[in-house]
Design an enzyme around this catalytic site. Sequence first.
Site, PDB file in Angstrom:
ATOM      1  N   THR A 117       0.719  -1.261  -0.042  1.00 52.85           N
ATOM      2  CA  THR A 117       0.064   0.000  -0.025  1.00 52.85           C
ATOM      3  C   THR A 117       0.772   1.230  -0.006  1.00 52.85           C
ATOM      4  O   THR A 117       2.092   1.281   0.321  1.00 52.85           O
ATOM      5  CB  THR A 117      -0.904   0.098   1.076  1.00 52.85           C
ATOM      6  OG1 THR A 117      -1.652   1.313   1.187  1.00 52.85           O
ATOM      7  CG2 THR A 117      -0.181  -0.386   2.488  1.00 52.85           C
ATOM      8  N   TYR A 142      -1.885   0.097  10.062  1.00 47.28           N
ATOM      9  CA  TYR A 142      -2.133  -0.213   8.683  1.00 47.28           C
ATOM     10  C   TYR A 142      -0.917  -0.324   7.701  1.00 47.28           C
ATOM     11  O   TYR A 142      -0.420  -1.281   7.365  1.00 47.28           O
ATOM     12  CB  TYR A 142      -3.493   0.147   7.978  1.00 47.28           C
ATOM     13  CG  TYR A 142      -3.341  -0.239   6.562  1.00 47.28           C
ATOM     14  CD1 TYR A 142      -3.710  -1.486   6.255  1.00 47.28           C
ATOM     15  CD2 TYR A 142      -3.431   0.885   5.567  1.00 47.28           C
ATOM     16  CE1 TYR A 142      -3.723  -1.911   4.821  1.00 47.28           C
ATOM     17  CE2 TYR A 142      -3.722   0.498   4.091  1.00 47.28           C
ATOM     18  CZ  TYR A 142      -3.729  -0.939   3.697  1.00 47.28           C
ATOM     19  OH  TYR A 142      -3.675  -1.476   2.327  1.00 47.28           O
TER      20      TYR A 142
END
Length: 330
Positions: A117, A142
Amino acid sequence: MAILVTGGAGYIGSHMVWCLLDAREDVVVLDRLSTGFRWAVAPEAQFYEGDIGDTELLSKIFAKHHIEAIIHFAGSVVVPESVADPLSYYENNTVKSRVLIEAAVRANVKYFVFSSTAAVYGTPANSDPVDEAAPLRPESPYGSSKLMTEVMLKDAAHAYGITYTVLRYFNVAGADVQGRTGQSTKGATHLIKVACEAALGKRHGIDVYGADYPTADGTCVRDFIHVNDLANAHLRALERMRAGGGSIVANCGYGRGFSVLEVLDRVKQTSGVDFPIRVVERRPGDAVSVVANPKAIIRELNWTPEHNDLDVIVRTSLDWEHHLGRRNSL
């Protein structure tokens, strides 16, 4: 030789399964169905319901199938949720990925493609498109959990000889242009998904989390990539490694950013519905502006995007929401 797709019943994973089958690959899917759907898996794929942290199940899969490569999507992806419950993200995204990597090494899997990501970058120091050499400063658990897995893959490649490709996604959106699958998770937080739900009356408008950011209209800016183009990038990564290419990290985006308000305006125009917009407080962990420099993926993977158009992204998203509405009414 088969390809194992973890999280293959989810949003991006289900598109990947169709992409691989279109390329005449033998596909095995592993998904615990926490956010994915069994019906979203193409019927030609071999499906196993279970967790990537289940060593016994992984051993069974590797014993039954000659797995050449793993494309690893399984994981948790909601930034604010990771801030509120960080340990679950480190467990699901990092600890269980370590179990999967170890199982891959033991089974002599040659290639590993990892779904990472742009959150590993945090908010870039300047407004230039982000390349892979930018400082890695995740602003949420995250992003940190994904970065830890990247580090594990790098070290495993050095120690055990597995070849990997890390693809750092920017904002994935849209649905399969052939209408076979799309984002179907209830309560999804993806901006375009939520906006399309609002346009079709499935939500009472949409919240904008902060309009006081240092951007042109005060809302966050993101680089949106169509999910079909993203799936194709994974296929190109596999082809490159099969041809002898070494391990790489590459950004997945188009190199152009749109603000939250610009996206919502486009959804309104395309749908013809003027749904309510409410500005609320900022969410923790949201970066201000993140836009990809896609030169590496274009150069290294010989990747040419086919759906680099926000209108296409929005239209396919709306079409899929209409499909879900019909499906749920049956």
